[in-house]
Structure formats: structure tokens, C-alpha cells
Design a protein around this motif. Structure first.
Motif, PDB file in Angstrom:
ATOM      1  N   PRO A 137       0.838  -1.212   0.000  1.00 21.72           N
ATOM      2  CA  PRO A 137       0.000   0.000   0.000  1.00 21.72           C
ATOM      3  C   PRO A 137       0.865   1.252   0.000  1.00 21.72           C
ATOM      4  CG  PRO A 137      -0.784  -1.607   1.618  1.00 21.72           C
ATOM      5  CD  PRO A 137       0.551  -2.101   1.140  1.00 21.72           C
ATOM      6  N   HIS A 138       0.533   2.196  -0.863  1.00 17.79           N
ATOM      7  CA  HIS A 138       1.320   3.417  -0.968  1.00 17.79           C
ATOM      8  C   HIS A 138       0.458   4.541  -1.521  1.00 17.79           C
ATOM      9  CE1 HIS A 138       1.476   1.669  -5.001  1.00 17.79           C
ATOM     10  NE2 HIS A 138       1.720   2.891  -5.459  1.00 17.79           N
ATOM     11  N   THR A 139       0.909   5.747  -1.360  1.00 21.29           N
ATOM     12  CA  THR A 139       0.335   6.898  -2.045  1.00 21.29           C
ATOM     13  C   THR A 139       1.381   7.402  -3.023  1.00 21.29           C
ATOM     14  OG1 THR A 139       1.112   8.398  -0.312  1.00 21.29           O
ATOM     15  CG2 THR A 139      -1.135   7.554  -0.101  1.00 21.29           C
ATOM     16  N   ASP A 140       0.936   7.952  -4.144  1.00 23.89           N
ATOM     17  CA  ASP A 140       1.885   8.404  -5.156  1.00 23.89           C
ATOM     18  C   ASP A 140       2.663   9.625  -4.667  1.00 23.89           C
ATOM     19  OD1 ASP A 140       1.214   6.395  -6.886  1.00 23.89           O
ATOM     20  OD2 ASP A 140      -0.234   7.594  -8.010  1.00 23.89           O
ATOM     21  N   ILE A 141       3.905   9.711  -5.092  1.00 26.00           N
ATOM     22  CA  ILE A 141       4.769  10.804  -4.654  1.00 26.00           C
ATOM     23  C   ILE A 141       4.232  12.137  -5.164  1.00 26.00           C
ATOM     24  CG2 ILE A 141       6.779   9.305  -4.522  1.00 26.00           C
ATOM     25  CD1 ILE A 141       7.711  10.446  -7.165  1.00 26.00           C
ATOM     26  N   GLY A 142       4.656  13.216  -4.514  1.00 27.42           N
ATOM     27  CA  GLY A 142       4.105  14.534  -4.777  1.00 27.42           C
ATOM     28  C   GLY A 142       4.270  15.029  -6.198  1.00 27.42           C
ATOM     29  N   ALA A 143       5.284  14.546  -6.920  1.00 28.78           N
ATOM     30  CA  ALA A 143       5.502  15.004  -8.295  1.00 28.78           C
ATOM     31  C   ALA A 143       4.457  14.448  -9.256  1.00 28.78           C
ATOM     32  CB  ALA A 143       6.897  14.603  -8.760  1.00 28.78           C
ATOM     33  N   LYS A 144       3.714  13.433  -8.831  1.00 26.95           N
ATOM     34  CA  LYS A 144       2.640  12.894  -9.664  1.00 26.95           C
ATOM     35  C   LYS A 144       1.347  13.642  -9.354  1.00 26.95           C
ATOM     36  CE  LYS A 144       4.423   8.165 -10.166  1.00 26.95           C
ATOM     37  NZ  LYS A 144       4.145   6.716  -9.926  1.00 26.95           N
ATOM     38  N   LYS A 145       0.810  14.308 -10.362  1.00 29.25           N
ATOM     39  CA  LYS A 145      -0.401  15.107 -10.178  1.00 29.25           C
ATOM     40  C   LYS A 145      -1.673  14.366 -10.584  1.00 29.25           C
ATOM     41  CE  LYS A 145       0.193  18.499  -8.713  1.00 29.25           C
ATOM     42  NZ  LYS A 145       0.518  18.832  -7.292  1.00 29.25           N
ATOM     43  N   PHE A 146      -1.518  13.263 -11.294  1.00 31.53           N
ATOM     44  CA  PHE A 146      -2.683  12.521 -11.770  1.00 31.53           C
ATOM     45  C   PHE A 146      -2.234  11.117 -12.122  1.00 31.53           C
ATOM     46  CE2 PHE A 146      -6.090  11.365 -14.763  1.00 31.53           C
ATOM     47  CZ  PHE A 146      -7.198  11.893 -14.123  1.00 31.53           C
ATOM     48  N   THR A 147      -3.078  10.128 -11.804  1.00 31.00           N
ATOM     49  CA  THR A 147      -2.770   8.730 -12.089  1.00 31.00           C
ATOM     50  C   THR A 147      -3.973   8.075 -12.763  1.00 31.00           C
ATOM     51  OG1 THR A 147      -1.240   8.525 -10.217  1.00 31.00           O
ATOM     52  CG2 THR A 147      -2.175   6.487 -11.093  1.00 31.00           C
ATOM     53  N   LEU A 148      -3.715   7.425 -13.886  1.00 30.57           N
ATOM     54  CA  LEU A 148      -4.759   6.709 -14.621  1.00 30.57           C
ATOM     55  C   LEU A 148      -4.194   5.378 -15.068  1.00 30.57           C
ATOM     56  CD1 LEU A 148      -7.200   8.154 -17.256  1.00 30.57           C
ATOM     57  CD2 LEU A 148      -5.953   6.053 -17.750  1.00 30.57           C
ATOM     58  N   MET A 149      -4.901   4.292 -14.764  1.00 31.34           N
ATOM     59  CA  MET A 149      -4.476   2.963 -15.159  1.00 31.34           C
ATOM     60  C   MET A 149      -5.468   2.371 -16.150  1.00 31.34           C
ATOM     61  SD  MET A 149      -3.156   1.590 -11.448  1.00 31.34           S
ATOM     62  CE  MET A 149      -4.164   2.730 -10.500  1.00 31.34           C
ATOM     63  N   ILE A 150      -4.940   1.792 -17.211  1.00 35.58           N
ATOM     64  CA  ILE A 150      -5.772   1.124 -18.210  1.00 35.58           C
ATOM     65  C   ILE A 150      -5.439  -0.359 -18.180  1.00 35.58           C
ATOM     66  CG2 ILE A 150      -6.431   0.991 -20.632  1.00 35.58           C
ATOM     67  CD1 ILE A 150      -5.422   3.850 -20.956  1.00 35.58           C
ATOM     68  N   TYR A 151      -6.435  -1.169 -17.897  1.00 29.88           N
ATOM     69  CA  TYR A 151      -6.245  -2.616 -17.869  1.00 29.88           C
ATOM     70  C   TYR A 151      -6.347  -3.159 -19.298  1.00 29.88           C
ATOM     71  CZ  TYR A 151      -7.474  -1.743 -12.957  1.00 29.88           C
ATOM     72  OH  TYR A 151      -7.532  -1.252 -11.668  1.00 29.88           O
ATOM     73  N   LEU A 152      -5.403  -4.000 -19.676  1.00 32.22           N
ATOM     74  CA  LEU A 152      -5.339  -4.493 -21.041  1.00 32.22           C
ATOM     75  C   LEU A 152      -5.701  -5.966 -21.181  1.00 32.22           C
ATOM     76  CD1 LEU A 152      -1.999  -2.753 -22.171  1.00 32.22           C
ATOM     77  CD2 LEU A 152      -4.340  -1.993 -22.630  1.00 32.22           C
ATOM     78  N   SER A 153      -5.132  -6.805 -20.349  1.00 30.72           N
ATOM     79  CA  SER A 153      -5.264  -8.252 -20.523  1.00 30.72           C
ATOM     80  C   SER A 153      -6.661  -8.761 -20.198  1.00 30.72           C
ATOM     81  CB  SER A 153      -4.270  -8.989 -19.618  1.00 30.72           C
ATOM     82  OG  SER A 153      -2.953  -8.600 -19.886  1.00 30.72           O
ATOM     83  N   GLU A 154      -7.003  -9.881 -20.818  1.00 32.00           N
ATOM     84  CA  GLU A 154      -8.150 -10.643 -20.361  1.00 32.00           C
ATOM     85  C   GLU A 154      -7.810 -11.187 -18.974  1.00 32.00           C
ATOM     86  OE1 GLU A 154     -10.999 -10.936 -21.856  1.00 32.00           O
ATOM     87  OE2 GLU A 154     -10.462 -10.035 -23.786  1.00 32.00           O
ATOM     88  N   ALA A 155      -8.766 -11.150 -18.051  1.00 29.81           N
ATOM     89  CA  ALA A 155      -8.529 -11.662 -16.697  1.00 29.81           C
ATOM     90  C   ALA A 155      -8.589 -13.183 -16.700  1.00 29.81           C
ATOM     91  CB  ALA A 155      -9.548 -11.093 -15.725  1.00 29.81           C
TER      92      ALA A 155
END
Length: 226
Positions: free
Chosen positions: A127-145
């Protein structure tokens, strides 16, 4: 990958999905969006070449494998047309304006950073929070689960697991990093490559310039409030 008007189709698909994204308040404010990419573009990303070297998952941090991480930039993946068009869509002033309207975050004067990940059995993230230099985070899932859900783990605080974001190929999950956006990946079975894209907008403090999609170009909004 040479498809008529593919750049406009990719942009239109991304904009529609993000504009209609669903907000979730728990355990912190985040959004999910489905059908982000046109199916041919999704297939292009699902079939990107993968770094097959063994990763060290012992510490539960992506930084442990910094030398092996892969980004959309320069002559790496951006030699492929679909990746160039995708990256240009997230650099466009219209995208920066959309995030301002949708999320209330001003991402102008930041740099675009896109990581391509392929996680395998044994992967986990503390578990973590993103460092201060990151202003926005977006993840796109690609693989079939395959098997158990593979989505991002969300936490109420560093010690308290809340839920896993339901994984689906072509689903995006995004949030504005802050002191309470605890996330990671609870260790679970990964019986096939778990591919995703991690998109960040970062400040000029970011030192690893080789990770940036356009290291010489800051983002701009369509309109800037006076």
C-alpha cells in the motif's frame, strides 16, 4: 496499424469513455471508465512486445525493477503508429481541459509519462500513495482476466484493505493523488501476463526525463481561467 482516420477514432473513443466515467467515493474519490479504446487499438496494445526478464517482486515496489521498466517514448514503443496516436491524445489540450472539467484538477504545465507493465506470478505492491511530483494517475487494464480478479487494490489507510477494483480489459481507473489515496496490489494468483498502462502527469521536478512521452513539451489547457 495503418488504419484510416485511426487517430481521430482513438481520440474520440478515449474522450467519450473518460467524459462519462463513473465516480466512486470509497475508500477515496476515484473514477472508472469502460471501453476506452477502439477494439483494434486495444488489440495492438495487448500484443505489444513484453520484457521477458525476471522481475524482483520481493520488496513490493515497482522501483525495485527500475532498469527493466518500459515506457511509451522516443524510439521505444512510439515507433508504432497506434502508440503515437494514443500518446498524442493524452498530450492534447482537449484532454487536459477534460480532466479539469471532470475532476477539478489543472494539469497544465505538467509532463506526460506512460508506463507499460506486464506483471507475472509473484507480483504484489505494498500500500502506498503516489509521490508529490505525480499530479494525476490513470491505469488502463489491457489483458483478459484469468482466475481471480486482477484489479488495483484500494485501502482505507495504509493498514486497512478496502477492495480490489474489478478488472476488465479496456477499463480505466483514475484518481488525483493525495495523502489518502492508498493503493497497491494484494498478492494473488497471476496465471497469465497481467498487462496494463499507467499514465501519470508529473511536475517539472521529475528527474527521469527518459520516462516522459514528450520531454520537451509541457501540457496546456484549452482555456486558462483568469
Amino acid at each position: 496499424m495503418n488504419r484510416p482516420n485511426s487517430a481521430s477514432l482513438i481520440s474520440a473513443s478515449i474522450f467519450h469513455a473518460l467524459r462519462t466515467a463513473t465516480p466512486h467515493k470509497a475508500p477515496f474519490l476515484h473514477w472508472t471508465a469502460d471501453n476506452l479504446l477502439p477494439q483494434p487499438t486495444l488489440a495492438d496494445f495487448q500484443n505489444l512486445p513484453t520484457c521477458m526478464r525476471d522481475m524482483d517482486y520481493s520488496e513490493g515496489q515497482r522501483a525495485t525493477n527500475n532498469k527493466l521498466r518500459q515506457y511509451l517514448h522516443g524510439n521505444s514503443f512510439m515507433k508504432f503508429e497506434a502508440e503515437q496516436e494514443f500518446t498524442s491524445a493524452f498530450q492534447a489540450p482537449q484532454m487536459i481541459e477534460l480532466f479539469y472539467e471532470k475532476c477539478g484538477v489543472d494539469l497544465s504545465n505538467t509532463y506526460l509519462r506512460i508506463e507499460y507493465t506486464c506483471d507475472r506470478e509473484g507480483f504484489w505492491l505494498e500500500p502506498h500513495t503516489d509521490i508529490g511530483a505525480k499530479k494525476f494517475t490513470l491505469m488502463i487494464y489491457l489483458s483478459e482476466a484469468h482466475g481471480e480478479e486482477w484489479g488495483t487494490s484500494l485501502y482505507s489507510d495504509k493498514e486497512t484493505f478496502h477492495s480490489n477494483t474489478p478488472w476488465a480489459p479496456n477499463r480505466a481507473m483514475f484518481f488525483i493523488p493525495s495523502d489518502d489515496t492508498w493503493h497497491g496490489f494484494e498478492k494473488r494468483e497471476i496465471n497469465a501476463p497481467r498487462k496494463s498502462l499507467i499514465i501519470n502527469y508529473v511536475t517539472s521536478e521529475w528527474r527521469a526525463r527518459h520516462e516522459l512521452a514528450f520531454p520537451e513539451a509541457l501540457t496546456e489547457r484549452l482555456t486558462i481561467a483568469a
